[in-house]
Write a protein that holds these residues in place. Structure first.
Motif, PDB file in Angstrom:
ATOM      1  N   LEU A  27     -10.473   8.295  -1.138  1.00 23.49           N
ATOM      2  CA  LEU A  27      -9.647   8.686   0.006  1.00 23.49           C
ATOM      3  C   LEU A  27      -8.233   9.081  -0.432  1.00 23.49           C
ATOM      4  CD1 LEU A  27     -10.807   6.007   2.642  1.00 23.49           C
ATOM      5  CD2 LEU A  27     -11.363   8.439   2.641  1.00 23.49           C
ATOM      6  N   ARG A  28      -7.425   8.089  -0.799  1.00 22.40           N
ATOM      7  CA  ARG A  28      -6.013   8.337  -1.180  1.00 22.40           C
ATOM      8  C   ARG A  28      -5.340   9.310  -0.219  1.00 22.40           C
ATOM      9  NH1 ARG A  28      -7.386   7.838  -7.375  1.00 22.40           N
ATOM     10  NH2 ARG A  28      -7.239   5.590  -7.488  1.00 22.40           N
ATOM     11  N   LEU A  29      -5.353   8.927   1.051  1.00 26.23           N
ATOM     12  CA  LEU A  29      -4.818   9.787   2.110  1.00 26.23           C
ATOM     13  C   LEU A  29      -3.296   9.660   2.211  1.00 26.23           C
ATOM     14  CD1 LEU A  29      -7.489   9.131   4.897  1.00 26.23           C
ATOM     15  CD2 LEU A  29      -7.477  10.915   3.159  1.00 26.23           C
ATOM     16  N   PRO A  30      -2.648  10.636   2.878  1.00 28.76           N
ATOM     17  CA  PRO A  30      -1.180  10.568   3.013  1.00 28.76           C
ATOM     18  C   PRO A  30      -0.751   9.501   4.030  1.00 28.76           C
ATOM     19  CG  PRO A  30      -2.039  12.488   4.173  1.00 28.76           C
ATOM     20  CD  PRO A  30      -3.201  11.869   3.461  1.00 28.76           C
ATOM     21  N   VAL A  31      -0.744   8.251   3.586  1.00 23.95           N
ATOM     22  CA  VAL A  31      -0.356   7.120   4.435  1.00 23.95           C
ATOM     23  C   VAL A  31       1.101   6.763   4.112  1.00 23.95           C
ATOM     24  CG1 VAL A  31      -0.753   4.642   4.819  1.00 23.95           C
ATOM     25  CG2 VAL A  31      -2.697   6.193   4.582  1.00 23.95           C
ATOM     26  N   PRO A  32       1.991   6.652   5.112  1.00 26.52           N
ATOM     27  CA  PRO A  32       3.369   6.233   4.799  1.00 26.52           C
ATOM     28  C   PRO A  32       3.333   4.852   4.129  1.00 26.52           C
ATOM     29  CG  PRO A  32       3.179   6.960   7.082  1.00 26.52           C
ATOM     30  CD  PRO A  32       1.794   6.859   6.552  1.00 26.52           C
ATOM     31  N   PRO A  33       4.019   4.689   2.975  1.00 25.94           N
ATOM     32  CA  PRO A  33       3.925   3.417   2.253  1.00 25.94           C
ATOM     33  C   PRO A  33       4.485   2.239   3.028  1.00 25.94           C
ATOM     34  CG  PRO A  33       5.532   4.868   1.219  1.00 25.94           C
ATOM     35  CD  PRO A  33       4.867   5.662   2.291  1.00 25.94           C
ATOM     36  N   GLY A  34       3.956   1.051   2.711  1.00 23.61           N
ATOM     37  CA  GLY A  34       4.417  -0.160   3.377  1.00 23.61           C
ATOM     38  C   GLY A  34       3.722  -1.379   2.799  1.00 23.61           C
ATOM     39  N   PHE A  35       3.703  -2.469   3.564  1.00 22.55           N
ATOM     40  CA  PHE A  35       3.061  -3.692   3.084  1.00 22.55           C
ATOM     41  C   PHE A  35       2.609  -4.534   4.272  1.00 22.55           C
ATOM     42  CE2 PHE A  35       7.685  -4.175   3.082  1.00 22.55           C
ATOM     43  CZ  PHE A  35       7.892  -5.335   3.822  1.00 22.55           C
ATOM     44  N   SER A  36       1.616  -5.371   4.012  1.00 24.50           N
ATOM     45  CA  SER A  36       1.091  -6.276   5.042  1.00 24.50           C
ATOM     46  C   SER A  36       1.441  -7.716   4.668  1.00 24.50           C
ATOM     47  CB  SER A  36      -0.434  -6.151   5.135  1.00 24.50           C
ATOM     48  OG  SER A  36      -0.784  -4.822   5.458  1.00 24.50           O
ATOM     49  N   ILE A  37       1.937  -8.470   5.647  1.00 22.69           N
ATOM     50  CA  ILE A  37       2.157  -9.912   5.492  1.00 22.69           C
ATOM     51  C   ILE A  37       0.915 -10.579   6.070  1.00 22.69           C
ATOM     52  CG2 ILE A  37       3.658 -11.855   6.068  1.00 22.69           C
ATOM     53  CD1 ILE A  37       5.941  -9.800   6.507  1.00 22.69           C
ATOM     54  N   THR A  38       0.278 -11.459   5.308  1.00 27.34           N
ATOM     55  CA  THR A  38      -1.077 -11.923   5.640  1.00 27.34           C
ATOM     56  C   THR A  38      -1.158 -12.827   6.879  1.00 27.34           C
ATOM     57  OG1 THR A  38      -0.947 -13.910   4.284  1.00 27.34           O
ATOM     58  CG2 THR A  38      -1.674 -11.895   3.176  1.00 27.34           C
ATOM     59  N   THR A  39      -2.391 -12.944   7.377  1.00 33.51           N
ATOM     60  CA  THR A  39      -2.674 -13.824   8.527  1.00 33.51           C
ATOM     61  C   THR A  39      -2.384 -15.283   8.169  1.00 33.51           C
ATOM     62  OG1 THR A  39      -4.974 -13.913   7.800  1.00 33.51           O
ATOM     63  CG2 THR A  39      -4.460 -12.320   9.503  1.00 33.51           C
ATOM     64  N   GLU A  40      -2.452 -15.630   6.875  1.00 32.47           N
ATOM     65  CA  GLU A  40      -2.173 -17.015   6.448  1.00 32.47           C
ATOM     66  C   GLU A  40      -0.730 -17.411   6.760  1.00 32.47           C
ATOM     67  OE1 GLU A  40      -3.282 -17.121   2.319  1.00 32.47           O
ATOM     68  OE2 GLU A  40      -5.378 -17.584   2.791  1.00 32.47           O
ATOM     69  N   PHE A  94       0.846  -1.197   0.000  1.00 31.95           N
ATOM     70  CA  PHE A  94       0.000   0.000   0.000  1.00 31.95           C
ATOM     71  C   PHE A  94       0.881   1.246   0.000  1.00 31.95           C
ATOM     72  CE2 PHE A  94       0.557  -1.385   4.431  1.00 31.95           C
ATOM     73  CZ  PHE A  94       1.076  -0.237   5.017  1.00 31.95           C
ATOM     74  N   GLY A  95       0.402   2.314  -0.643  1.00 25.94           N
ATOM     75  CA  GLY A  95       1.146   3.587  -0.636  1.00 25.94           C
ATOM     76  C   GLY A  95       1.122   4.274  -1.983  1.00 25.94           C
ATOM     77  N   GLY A  96       1.349   5.585  -1.961  1.00 19.87           N
ATOM     78  CA  GLY A  96       1.403   6.359  -3.207  1.00 19.87           C
ATOM     79  C   GLY A  96       0.103   6.350  -3.982  1.00 19.87           C
ATOM     80  N   GLY A  97      -1.032   6.325  -3.261  1.00 18.37           N
ATOM     81  CA  GLY A  97      -2.333   6.349  -3.944  1.00 18.37           C
ATOM     82  C   GLY A  97      -2.775   5.004  -4.492  1.00 18.37           C
ATOM     83  N   LYS A  98      -2.010   3.948  -4.161  1.00 16.89           N
ATOM     84  CA  LYS A  98      -2.348   2.595  -4.654  1.00 16.89           C
ATOM     85  C   LYS A  98      -2.328   1.614  -3.487  1.00 16.89           C
ATOM     86  CE  LYS A  98      -0.424   2.910  -9.324  1.00 16.89           C
ATOM     87  NZ  LYS A  98       0.851   3.557  -9.624  1.00 16.89           N
ATOM     88  N   ALA A  99      -3.048   0.502  -3.652  1.00 16.68           N
ATOM     89  CA  ALA A  99      -2.994  -0.574  -2.648  1.00 16.68           C
ATOM     90  C   ALA A  99      -3.440  -1.871  -3.286  1.00 16.68           C
ATOM     91  CB  ALA A  99      -3.892  -0.228  -1.464  1.00 16.68           C
ATOM     92  N   ASP A 100      -2.761  -2.981  -2.912  1.00 15.24           N
ATOM     93  CA  ASP A 100      -3.141  -4.306  -3.438  1.00 15.24           C
ATOM     94  C   ASP A 100      -4.418  -4.810  -2.769  1.00 15.24           C
ATOM     95  OD1 ASP A 100      -0.764  -4.182  -4.800  1.00 15.24           O
ATOM     96  OD2 ASP A 100       0.328  -5.545  -3.478  1.00 15.24           O
ATOM     97  N   GLY A 101      -4.692  -4.311  -1.551  1.00 15.88           N
ATOM     98  CA  GLY A 101      -5.850  -4.810  -0.804  1.00 15.88           C
ATOM     99  C   GLY A 101      -6.875  -3.718  -0.579  1.00 15.88           C
ATOM    100  N   ASN A 102      -7.899  -4.030   0.219  1.00 16.38           N
ATOM    101  CA  ASN A 102      -8.888  -3.019   0.601  1.00 16.38           C
ATOM    102  C   ASN A 102      -9.566  -3.427   1.912  1.00 16.38           C
ATOM    103  OD1 ASN A 102     -11.148  -4.787   0.021  1.00 16.38           O
ATOM    104  ND2 ASN A 102     -10.706  -4.402  -2.133  1.00 16.38           N
ATOM    105  N   GLU A 103     -10.518  -2.620   2.330  1.00 15.00           N
ATOM    106  CA  GLU A 103     -11.147  -2.783   3.643  1.00 15.00           C
ATOM    107  C   GLU A 103     -11.903  -4.099   3.805  1.00 15.00           C
ATOM    108  OE1 GLU A 103     -13.917  -1.855   6.957  1.00 15.00           O
ATOM    109  OE2 GLU A 103     -14.638  -1.610   4.913  1.00 15.00           O
ATOM    110  N   SER A 104     -12.327  -4.682   2.691  1.00 13.39           N
ATOM    111  CA  SER A 104     -13.108  -5.931   2.780  1.00 13.39           C
ATOM    112  C   SER A 104     -12.225  -7.148   3.071  1.00 13.39           C
ATOM    113  CB  SER A 104     -13.867  -6.159   1.472  1.00 13.39           C
ATOM    114  OG  SER A 104     -12.938  -6.483   0.443  1.00 13.39           O
ATOM    115  N   MET A 105     -10.880  -6.953   3.101  1.00 18.81           N
ATOM    116  CA  MET A 105      -9.957  -8.087   3.248  1.00 18.81           C
ATOM    117  C   MET A 105      -9.406  -8.221   4.668  1.00 18.81           C
ATOM    118  SD  MET A 105      -8.088  -7.430  -0.404  1.00 18.81           S
ATOM    119  CE  MET A 105      -7.013  -8.847  -0.451  1.00 18.81           C
TER     120      MET A 105
END
Length: 379
Positions: free
Chosen positions: A40-53, A9-20
């Protein structure tokens, strides 16, 4: 097709969304939504999530990671480096990250967090340059990393169970810091100079080696994977397990891990950190309510070391009524924050609890979630 374990997620883009939420955890899903949703596209510091799986796999396979995870993390990290124009572990222009947990249902304070990962003896000069020569800020960030990492990662990995809270490595390091303040006649942590903090970091490392029989890791990748492992391990920590029993949260859900660019609220008087609610959680009034600390990192707000200031007149209380509000101290930032909280509440159709950081006069959104409130406020 190979399973996807890492969502950027970051820079106005994200691989996921709120439904996940089930896959990315509440925090990761909300970060993806704030960063990537077209409204939205809010000023969020970019990063990534490693899944619960990955967490579930980790516990089913003797604390090992699935094949391909390391490569996915490397690729996501490269995307963050590109957006930030900084490199993880680079001596001249370093990128620092935080590693935090995120279960699908909020478990506040139950799992681990490590901040300032990537700060080492080699990257310190680069961060001093980035912060316009503010070596006090950099050594303060380094001592925070050493304190957190030794407790969250090293002590737990060594399988050391302190007899009581006072004998844990973190408390020992806090005592070293307290005696340095006492020796110099200081009352606040902020009174410690850059030289004091530099000396403190050396004393901390020596104590860690003496107590935990291991050197503090001064290698960015080692710090990163140590932090990731600590968050997954904390899913089965005593506090988290007890909390799940009380809240009826299934053990099989697991936690996600969020790796995110560090932004600093402690870079000087044009920087700050805070928490706020889109409505008053005590009585439900439709008024923006919150507090902030100038020149501080996130944990300072909740640690109770300093009394936070109100963000606006409405948020004043007996303790902070004489403090300068964010609205007066930084009017343009306050207006931006006010507009964002309105958009978030409309978007989620519920009261929001938000965390924010201001770095050198620039606002960043770190988190949003449905705000906890008492019964009358909810009505």
């Amino acid at each position: 097709m190979a399973k996807k374990y890492v969502y950027f997620f970051g820079g106005g883009k994200a691989d996921g969304n709120e439904s996940m939420k089930n896959l990315l955890g509440g925090k990761g899903a909300n970060l993806a939504e704030m960063a990537g949703h077209k409204d939205l596209r809010l000023p969020v510091p970019p990063g990534f999530s490693i899944t619960t799986e990955v967490c579930i796999y980790y516990y089913q396979n003797k604390k090992r990671y699935p094949a391909g995870l390391r490569e996915e993390v490397e690729k996501a990290l490269e995307r963050v480096e590109k957006l930030m124009a900084r490199l993880f572990g680079d001596p001249d222009n370093p990128l620092l990250v935080s590693v935090r947990s995120g279960a699908r249902r909020s478990m506040p304070g139950m799992m681990e967090t490590v901040l300032n990962i990537g700060l080492t003896e080699k990257t310190i000069p680069g961060l001093i340059r980035q912060s316009n020569g503010n070596s006090r800020f950099v050594y303060d960030a380094y001592r925070r990393l050493i304190m957190m990492y030794s407790d969250v990662v090293m002590e737990k990995a060594a399988g050391i169970e302190p007899k009581d809270e006072e004998s844990g490595i973190r408390k020992q390091l806090e005592k070293i810091m307290s005696s340095m303040k006492k020796e110099n006649g200081y009352s606040l942590d902020t009174d410690l100079t850059a030289d004091d903090l530099k000396k403190l970091c050396s004393l901390f490392k020596a104590r860690i080696k003496e107590v935990l029989k291991k050197e503090f890791p001064d290698e960015p990748k080692e710090q990163l994977w140590g932090g990731i492992g600590a968050v997954f391990s904390s899913w089965n920590g005593k506090r988290a397990v007890s909390y799940r029993r009380i809240e009826n949260i299934p053990d099989v859900w697991g936690t996600a891990v969020n790796v995110q660019t560090m932004v600093f609220g402690n870079m000087g008087n044009d920087s700050a950190t805070g928490v706020a609610f889109t409505r008053n959680p005590g009585n439900g009034e439709n008024k923006f309510y919150g507090e902030y600390l100038i020149n501080a990192q996130g944990e300072d707000v909740v640690a109770g070391i300093r009394t936070p200031a109100p963000i606006n007149e409405y948020s004043k209380s007996g303790q902070n009524k004489d403090f300068l509000t964010l609205e007066k101290a930084m009017p343009a930032i306050y207006k931006e924050l006010f507009d964002i909280q309105k958009r978030l509440e409309q978007h989620y159709r519920d009261m929001q609890d938000i965390e924010f950081t201001i770095e050198k006069g620039r606002l960043f959104m770190l988190q949003c979630r449905v705000g906890k409130r008492n019964g009358p406020a909810a009505v």
